[in-house]
Design an enzyme around this catalytic site. Sequence first.
Site, PDB file in Angstrom:
ATOM      1  N   CYS A  60      50.894  45.087  36.787  1.00 14.88           N
ATOM      2  CA  CYS A  60      51.234  46.481  36.959  1.00 14.88           C
ATOM      3  C   CYS A  60      51.245  46.951  38.378  1.00 14.88           C
ATOM      4  O   CYS A  60      50.747  46.293  39.280  1.00 14.88           O
ATOM      5  CB  CYS A  60      50.195  47.195  36.234  1.00 14.88           C
ATOM      6  SG  CYS A  60      48.459  47.115  36.666  1.00 14.88           S
ATOM      7  N   ALA A  63      47.813  46.373  40.093  1.00 14.98           N
ATOM      8  CA  ALA A  63      47.811  45.386  40.392  1.00 14.98           C
ATOM      9  C   ALA A  63      48.585  44.858  41.954  1.00 14.98           C
ATOM     10  O   ALA A  63      47.973  44.243  42.959  1.00 14.98           O
ATOM     11  CB  ALA A  63      48.261  44.177  39.587  1.00 14.98           C
ATOM     12  N   ARG A  94      42.108  37.232  43.435  1.00 14.44           N
ATOM     13  CA  ARG A  94      43.241  36.687  44.341  1.00 14.44           C
ATOM     14  C   ARG A  94      42.545  35.716  45.488  1.00 14.44           C
ATOM     15  O   ARG A  94      41.538  36.278  45.840  1.00 14.44           O
ATOM     16  CB  ARG A  94      43.930  37.402  44.983  1.00 14.44           C
ATOM     17  CG  ARG A  94      45.208  37.822  43.961  1.00 14.44           C
ATOM     18  CD  ARG A  94      45.967  39.035  44.361  1.00 14.44           C
ATOM     19  NE  ARG A  94      46.469  38.582  45.494  1.00 14.44           N
ATOM     20  CZ  ARG A  94      47.955  37.926  45.295  1.00 14.44           C
ATOM     21  NH1 ARG A  94      48.260  37.558  44.384  1.00 14.44           N
ATOM     22  NH2 ARG A  94      48.531  37.785  46.613  1.00 14.44           N
ATOM     23  N   HIS A 192      53.472  47.717  45.471  1.00 11.09           N
ATOM     24  CA  HIS A 192      53.639  47.043  47.006  1.00 11.09           C
ATOM     25  C   HIS A 192      54.181  48.237  47.684  1.00 11.09           C
ATOM     26  O   HIS A 192      53.749  48.694  48.822  1.00 11.09           O
ATOM     27  CB  HIS A 192      54.612  45.900  46.949  1.00 11.09           C
ATOM     28  CG  HIS A 192      54.372  44.991  46.113  1.00 11.09           C
ATOM     29  ND1 HIS A 192      55.138  43.957  45.691  1.00 11.09           N
ATOM     30  CD2 HIS A 192      52.966  44.094  45.744  1.00 11.09           C
ATOM     31  CE1 HIS A 192      54.441  43.258  44.865  1.00 11.09           C
ATOM     32  NE2 HIS A 192      53.297  43.088  45.116  1.00 11.09           N
TER      33      HIS A 192
END
Lengths: 540, 461
Positions: A60, A63, A94, A192
């Site tokens: 999503c 994220a 991550r 992003h």
Amino acid sequence: MSTTPKNLDELKKELLDKMPTKVARKRDKAIVPGAGDGGDIPVIQANVRTIPGILTQRGCTYAGCKGVVLGPTRDIVNLTHGPIGCGYYSWLTRRNQTDAGEDGDNYIPYCLSTDMTENDIVFGGEKKLRAAIQEAYDNFKPTSISVFATCPVGLIGDDIHAVTRQMQEELGITVFANSCEGYKGVSQSAGHHIANNQIFRHVIGTDDTPVEGKYKINLLGEYNIGGDAFEIERIFEKCGITLLATFSGNSTITQFRQAHHADLNTVMCHRSLNYVAEMMETKFGIPWMKVNFIGAEATAKSLRRIAAYFEDPELMARVEQVIAEEMPAVKAAAAEVRPRTTGKTAMLFVGGSRAHHYQELFREIGMETLAAGYEFAHRDDYEGRHVLPTIKVDADSRNIEELEIEPDPVRFNPRKTPEQMKALEDQGVRFKVYEGLIGEMKKEAMIIDDINQYETHRIIELMKPDIFCAGIKEKYIIQKMGVPLKQLHNYDMGGPYAGFVGAINWYHEIDRLVNTKVWSLITAPWNDNGPELEAAYVAG
Amino acid sequence: MALLRHTTPEIKERSALTINPAKTCQPIGAMYAALGVRGCMPHSHGSQGCCAYHRSTLTRHYKEPIVAGTSSFTEGSSVFGGQSNLLQAIENIFTLYEPNVIAVHTTCLSETIGDDLRQISRKAMDDGKVPDGKHIIYANTPSYVGTHVTGYANMVKGILKGFAKKTGAPNGKVNIIPGFCEPSDMAEIRRLCGLLGVEIVMVPDTDGVVNGPLTGTYEMFPNYGTTPEEVAAMGDATGSIGLGRWATAEAVNYLDAEFKVPGKILDLPIGLQATDRFVDALRKMVGVAVPTAVDFERGQVVDAISDYIQYLHGKKVALAGDPDQILPMVEMLLTLGMIPAYVVTGTGGKLFEERMNALLKDVPYPCKFKNGEQADMYLLHQWIKTESVDLLIGNTYLKYIARDEDIPLIRHGFPILDRMGHQYFPTVGYRGALRMIEKITGAIMDRMDRDCPETKFELQM
């Protein structure tokens, strides 16, 4: 195990036949052939809504924003505003490494959340958010705090930006918020973009303290998974290139603040960070170019391009010297594994760049890519940036803010004249260009956007690759089929794979994966034919 | 230099901020529980990120395929409701993946907008999107209420509501509702019941689903897990036993209220006494004699305690985890002569405090514990920084404290992201108790071997 891929229509039929008609019709547009050797580049459907229930790889917006772009910066306190889960699942999951030194700030191992409960959902969470920011400050005294919205925040209408604005004034530190509710956009990609906007708006270019360095660059879209950024930093340092900031592997907020002093922006992951590159060019006059440090040859090429940009023979010579020093070990490693890897085949379905970049590394050890695709890319990542004007902005993209950027009245400073830029372009140093994935793949290869579990299963059955590259959710499904999977989001346990040392690591890793004995142990000896009862034991 | 370098012993009161939580949200527990039904595809009704996160976490924990669908909400569905997304998902899942059951759970998103799962699943049936003989079950699991344990409890109840029936003909079986534990634990519970000769229906049962073999063929729905038919028979059982109040009380009470199946809620059988209580309850529920094989296993645990307690006596332990695990674990540590010095769990409930106070009443050491909001690993670490402990027990996130403070860590609970074993080897029952004792003594004795002066280094221990 290599097999010739079937033709596209046959393959599509195999992949889509079982799907409900509407689904098949939609998926059909997301599958195209490669267009290598100068063929016409087909239009691919990308960055559209995921079909409910088809077992997507995608995550999503939250994220993409918190997990991917802003997560790797070590000296900012990241605070998730929402129920506990989102913060929890993005806590250290991550593998972006960071080096804070002996006593530098590093908040990456901390997960901060407002842990919204029913009361907050009903009566609003602004008060709790304000208190949580205060408590984060009291506990850690950071220089910056960033807040991330989760799904319910947007729905209940918390004004997180007002809260952070107020807390910024009260605390006298940088505090900003990201409206990255998970339901926005169609994938991580929207996150992003939101992170790019907020870091540009609140951080980049806020510190005018000059930075020393002859060849100053930024690296955009590199997240230091498994230490990739460390290796790239090593190479830059050896070349005498000053890296001001990496967005965002092994980074600090101070580096972001001073990033506008760079004379060139280099972009690794085009999908996740092209927005900052564009905005910095408009505001500060810093040109950007696409680079790729995945693959030894690609690394060499990227270094040469950076050197060419600075038009300084001294740097060019230094870069050539570094390449000459690094390459023998790379070549030796490739030569060592090639007898065992040549002719093997790969599939890569991951991310917004890696499914492209990693084909280089496979090529260097004689392996062919049968099929590839991105999880959250847009058409420009497939077809090249020249299609940007033709991409229709749909409802899901429209609700992601586009910042209107003007040249900075004081700090806008074009690093090169238009004539210089033209001269460089004429020499093959290209700016603002990303050619995309499709043009680099063979005509026989398949390109599939946002591949789902069913298509994955079928394409493996049909084309039997020797290795499949994807993420953790896909890993064990595919390995149950007896095909090794290399995670390209997180690299499993390995890395770095960038740069020269990374290439060597990759060759050995792939050699291990495609040649490991474990896949030959699947069948038990007693299931491998042979008589049920050996003669010697037959009762006389 | 430290990993958690900003943590100091100075505790500042927090009322809004959680740091390094000792809990996560409901839906992941619901997803896990649904995997324990045969042929079941869990489905997350919300943004696709929830599903991706839960699948990733469960996959990392088990190193196994974890599949689940998502309604992939967009901004539009968040405004207009998620019905059409869920209907599409149901049709696509039954067509493409052909599960026998879809188990839908909600998320904070779909709960905030108020989607009605009962109505949507009825509509899916009415619209013919559910093939004959196939099922949709569901549970409401708002992420902003309770924790992953609550989500597990709600989905287990959802499974019962979906399938359990009463025909009126008693079947003499015992319903076992295991708490949020490992497939290996569920297998061990089944084995123990088998030793007593008690016929059970256990739901959920993830053994074989999330710890399967590598065969070269991927089976999305392996032939493991409790079948809907087995669950159907639970309304005719002699009684129910729930193992872990937080995770199983909902289900046990439902069976009692709905079908008049009397229930007993016990601790997860971690350690000697909790296992004793389980065996004893099982024995009494069906009226069987405990076979000598069970006495033998039990005796081995008592023997091991007597052999090794000298190394454990007075050692201090800090724990983070879920109440259902922590309570019997604390009891076991006390049995081993150890001190459960600090305990946190993000899962709330007054009862935890009562149980802990009862367990700790004779412990001559000021143990600290906290549950619910802000009962997090940051607080646990601050306590440890004030006065350290000899051992940590909890999930993988504790490894940062373990390294910074140089304390051995035994991984237990959820999630374990960095070690193997939990999939295959139980920590429940007498066998599980032996395994825990082995781990604890191993951790403590390794430290003694590492840290003692050379003059004190000994071959035999």
